[in-house]
Design a protein around this motif. Structure first.
Motif, mmCIF file in Angstrom:
data_model
loop_
_atom_site.group_PDB
_atom_site.id
_atom_site.type_symbol
_atom_site.label_atom_id
_atom_site.label_comp_id
_atom_site.label_asym_id
_atom_site.label_seq_id
_atom_site.Cartn_x
_atom_site.Cartn_y
_atom_site.Cartn_z
ATOM 1 N N HIS A 116 2.828 -20.343 67.060
ATOM 2 C CA HIS A 116 3.499 -21.482 66.408
ATOM 3 C C HIS A 116 2.917 -22.777 66.940
ATOM 4 C CE1 HIS A 116 7.269 -23.107 64.331
ATOM 5 N NE2 HIS A 116 6.622 -24.173 64.787
ATOM 6 N N SER A 117 1.922 -23.283 66.228
ATOM 7 C CA SER A 117 1.273 -24.537 66.614
ATOM 8 C C SER A 117 1.181 -25.447 65.394
ATOM 9 C CB SER A 117 -0.122 -24.266 67.161
ATOM 10 O OG SER A 117 -0.805 -25.483 67.425
ATOM 11 N N HIS A 118 1.155 -26.751 65.675
ATOM 12 C CA HIS A 118 0.918 -27.740 64.629
ATOM 13 C C HIS A 118 -0.318 -28.579 64.936
ATOM 14 C CE1 HIS A 118 4.686 -26.729 62.724
ATOM 15 N NE2 HIS A 118 5.358 -26.986 63.838
ATOM 16 N N LEU A 119 -1.184 -28.072 65.834
ATOM 17 C CA LEU A 119 -2.425 -28.787 66.082
ATOM 18 C C LEU A 119 -3.200 -28.898 64.766
ATOM 19 C CD1 LEU A 119 -3.745 -27.378 69.483
ATOM 20 C CD2 LEU A 119 -2.409 -29.440 69.065
ATOM 21 N N HIS A 130 -1.607 -39.390 60.683
ATOM 22 C CA HIS A 130 -1.828 -38.008 61.103
ATOM 23 C C HIS A 130 -0.613 -37.120 60.874
ATOM 24 C CE1 HIS A 130 -5.419 -38.790 64.041
ATOM 25 N NE2 HIS A 130 -5.754 -38.861 62.768
ATOM 26 N N SER A 131 0.440 -37.651 60.284
ATOM 27 C CA SER A 131 1.647 -36.851 60.033
ATOM 28 C C SER A 131 1.441 -36.055 58.755
ATOM 29 C CB SER A 131 2.868 -37.770 59.908
ATOM 30 O OG SER A 131 4.047 -37.009 59.743
ATOM 31 N N ASP A 132 0.728 -34.947 58.881
ATOM 32 C CA ASP A 132 0.250 -34.233 57.705
ATOM 33 C C ASP A 132 0.833 -32.827 57.589
ATOM 34 O OD1 ASP A 132 -1.308 -35.343 55.757
ATOM 35 O OD2 ASP A 132 -3.173 -34.413 56.381
ATOM 36 N N GLY A 133 1.943 -32.551 58.287
ATOM 37 C CA GLY A 133 2.432 -31.180 58.343
ATOM 38 C C GLY A 133 3.591 -30.839 57.430
ATOM 39 N N ASN A 134 4.300 -31.844 56.908
ATOM 40 C CA ASN A 134 5.461 -31.587 56.056
ATOM 41 C C ASN A 134 5.262 -32.201 54.677
ATOM 42 O OD1 ASN A 134 7.728 -30.057 57.048
ATOM 43 N ND2 ASN A 134 8.034 -31.627 58.623
ATOM 44 N N GLU A 135 5.193 -31.379 53.658
ATOM 45 C CA GLU A 135 5.190 -31.874 52.278
ATOM 46 C C GLU A 135 6.652 -31.981 51.848
ATOM 47 O OE1 GLU A 135 3.601 -33.296 48.746
ATOM 48 O OE2 GLU A 135 2.620 -32.942 50.671
ATOM 49 N N ILE A 170 -1.528 -22.052 62.823
ATOM 50 C CA ILE A 170 -1.123 -23.400 62.424
ATOM 51 C C ILE A 170 -0.163 -23.309 61.249
ATOM 52 C CG2 ILE A 170 -1.902 -25.692 61.779
ATOM 53 C CD1 ILE A 170 -2.967 -24.622 64.486
ATOM 54 N N LEU A 171 1.013 -23.875 61.417
ATOM 55 C CA LEU A 171 2.075 -23.815 60.415
ATOM 56 C C LEU A 171 2.391 -25.194 59.860
ATOM 57 C CD1 LEU A 171 4.493 -21.423 62.299
ATOM 58 C CD2 LEU A 171 3.515 -20.947 60.051
ATOM 59 N N PRO A 172 2.867 -25.258 58.606
ATOM 60 C CA PRO A 172 3.497 -26.494 58.146
ATOM 61 C C PRO A 172 4.771 -26.740 58.944
ATOM 62 C CG PRO A 172 3.023 -25.000 56.301
ATOM 63 C CD PRO A 172 2.868 -24.211 57.562
ATOM 64 N N GLY A 173 5.345 -27.928 58.779
ATOM 65 C CA GLY A 173 6.601 -28.237 59.441
ATOM 66 C C GLY A 173 7.775 -27.513 58.807
ATOM 67 N N SER A 174 8.977 -27.874 59.248
ATOM 68 C CA SER A 174 10.178 -27.122 58.872
ATOM 69 C C SER A 174 11.161 -27.933 58.049
ATOM 70 C CB SER A 174 10.874 -26.598 60.135
ATOM 71 O OG SER A 174 11.113 -27.648 61.043
ATOM 72 N N THR A 204 0.084 -16.502 55.972
ATOM 73 C CA THR A 204 1.507 -16.448 56.289
ATOM 74 C C THR A 204 2.246 -17.445 55.401
ATOM 75 O OG1 THR A 204 1.401 -18.163 58.009
ATOM 76 C CG2 THR A 204 0.970 -15.868 58.682
ATOM 77 N N LEU A 205 3.562 -17.305 55.354
ATOM 78 C CA LEU A 205 4.420 -18.254 54.642
ATOM 79 C C LEU A 205 5.439 -18.804 55.615
ATOM 80 C CD1 LEU A 205 5.612 -19.689 52.156
ATOM 81 C CD2 LEU A 205 6.959 -17.614 51.717
ATOM 82 N N LYS A 206 5.455 -20.121 55.752
ATOM 83 C CA LYS A 206 6.453 -20.768 56.603
ATOM 84 C C LYS A 206 7.726 -20.993 55.790
ATOM 85 C CE LYS A 206 8.298 -23.270 59.959
ATOM 86 N NZ LYS A 206 7.665 -24.534 60.385
ATOM 87 N N MET A 207 8.835 -20.470 56.301
ATOM 88 C CA MET A 207 10.162 -20.727 55.739
ATOM 89 C C MET A 207 11.023 -21.340 56.832
ATOM 90 S SD MET A 207 10.822 -17.234 53.508
ATOM 91 C CE MET A 207 12.472 -17.792 53.004
ATOM 92 N N ALA A 208 12.089 -22.010 56.443
ATOM 93 C CA ALA A 208 12.988 -22.614 57.421
ATOM 94 C C ALA A 208 14.425 -22.469 56.963
ATOM 95 C CB ALA A 208 12.658 -24.088 57.633
#
Length: 474
Positions: A116-119, A130-135, A170-174, A204-208
């Motif tokens: 579980h990284s967001h690098l 650089h805040s590119d992890g959450n659509e 590397i995962l998207p945000g939550s 993989t698929l990130k779910m929250a």
């Protein structure tokens, strides 16, 4: 081709860059979308271009080895040939053509894997650009892929390498119910994210679940605003994905029978969800509370898919029997908790208790700083478990950051343990790897030394860092 992106002195480092620029092999090539006139969505349009450099023959001897699956060899050797583990044991002889490395009693382990990284998607420096992890534009964004936000110049990759990290997920945000696809990377220098992608690793698929999506959208006066809304949103998406899969199967059956049939209109969101239903894409789900994880397990049975891992899972200890029965892993912190209500009932023994109950458990970072010292994180978890009366060896606990995350990422046949035939991803430590004072002295990825604490020629530095404050200072 001009190599100007990194200051990487040394033939080994340059070879890694060039390896990252090579083309895909036949097995990594994407499908072309049609077969005998039958339309099939391309499941791998952005294949890995990573190919390891030639490792030669390397013989590491006089090492205290943890193999990542519970084994320990006090005075052992590891033989590497063609980037793979060729032999491991306590009575080996070096081939005549081997480069011999005397560990002098130091510990050698599998490389660290952070599940579980967001690098790259939240790279350093942490600025808005650089805040590119959450659509975070709508609660279901299964169509987005984290790899399309990864910045391969992130200096955090180098800091993680110095901490022994050889593979990271590397995962998207939550923010969202379905945040998008995650990607598994080799921790190597490359100009493109494709040059870092772990060959043939499953998507993989990130779910929250829980507070994150309900807070993000509830604060906007939108659904979901509650746990009820979260569950309804998941179920609605799985229903649509089930119909989409049925439409494709009906088309394929008709086309293969020679009937005149038109394919469904391709939908990127539903392609990802269909991949989960088909078992090709692994669900990695952000979830804290035991009761919520249990409900998600019920939902997965309703729609016939598998949850691979619950992330954060601060209450995994409450449902460890359910996790074990359903072959679901838990990726947790050692001691983070109490920072919001769903993290309130955290305990420091969570990882050790979940492991002792027979479930697949592991450490994760979720942090650009924590990823640099995951060996210390499992040391804390191990100490807390032992204080609670659990008999867990140091060799057994190393699985928490090597073979267990490899299993949860679908790459255990390739890495995560020091076994013959697997990729030679190794770390040599300055002392006991559970000590606060220990550092990674050397890191090998696919048998190629990628980091040497005592050789600046094997300490990668991104061009982005040249001239930055602190660079080059003693």
């Amino acid at each position: 081709m001009t190599i100007e992106l990194w200051r990487l002195a040394g033939a080994g480092s340059l070879a890694l860059i060039l390896a990252g620029c090579s083309g895909p092999t036949d097995t990594e090539a994407a499908e072309n979308g049609t077969e005998d006139g039958i339309v099939r969505p391309d499941t791998n349009p952005y294949p890995s271009t990573y190919a390891p450099a030639d490792s030669g023959v390397v013989f590491i001897t006089n090492a205290h080895i943890y193999d990542g699956i519970g084994g320990e060899i006090v005075n052992g050797s590891v033989l590497v040939e063609a980037g793979r583990i060729a032999a491991i044991g306590d009575n080996l002889e070096a081939p005549a053509n081997a480069e011999i490395i005397d560990a002098d009693g130091r510990f050698v382990t599998p490389g660290v894997i952070d599940i579980h990284s967001h690098l790259g998607v939240y790279p350093s420096p942490g600025v808005n650009a650089h805040s590119d992890g959450n659509e975070a534009t709508q609660p279901v964004t299964a169509e987005v892929w984290a790899e399309h936000s990864v910045w391969p110049h992130d200096p955090g990759f180098d800091a993680a390498l110095a901490g022994g990290v050889t593979t990271l997920h590397i995962l998207p945000g939550s923010a969202n119910l379905f945040g998008g696809r995650g990607v598994t990377l080799r921790n190597v220098s490359a100009r493109t994210v494709q040059g870092m992608k772990f060959p043939d690793a499953p998507y993989t698929l990130k779910m929250a679940c829980g507070e994150n999506p309900s807070r993000v959208y509830g604060n906007r006066g939108r659904s979901p605003a509650t746990d009820m809304g979260n569950m309804a949103g998941y179920r609605d998406s799985w229903i649509r994905a089930s119909h989409y899969r049925d439409d494709w199967n009906e088309y394929w059956d008709s086309a293969e029978a020679g009937e005149d049939a038109s394919p469904p209109t391709q939908d990127l969101e539903l392609d990802t969800l269909m991949g989960v239903l088909e078992g090709d894409i692994l669900v990695q789900m952000h979830c804290y509370r035991g009761d919520q994880m249990a409900q998600v397990i019920d939902m997965s049975e309703e729609f016939g898919y598998q949850v691979t891992t619950f992330h954060h899972a601060v209450e995994a200890y409450k449902i460890s029997d359910l996790l074990a029965e359903n072959d679901i892993c838990a990726a947790v912190w050692a001691d983070w908790g109490g920072f919001k209500m769903e993290a309130y009932d955290s305990i420091r023994e969570n990882l050790a208790f979940t492991h002792a109950a027979g479930a697949c458990a592991m450490i994760h970072s979720d942090s650009d700083l924590g990823i640099q010292r995951l060996n210390q994180e499992i040391a804390k978890a191990l100490a807390d478990g032992r204080a609670a009366g659990l008999d867990i060896s140091e060799a057994e606990a190393w699985a928490w950051l090597s073979s267990n995350p490899a299993k949860a990422l679908g790459i255990a046949e390739e890495t995560g343990s020091l076994e013959v035939g697997k990729r030679a991803d190794l770390v040599m430590w300055s002392g006991n790897p559970y000590s606060t004072y220990t550092r990674a002295d050397a890191v090998w990825i696919d048998g190629v030394m990628s980091f040497d604490r005592f050789d600046e020629n094997l300490q990668p530095v991104r061009d982005f860092m040249i001239g930055q404050p602190g660079e080059g200072e003693e």
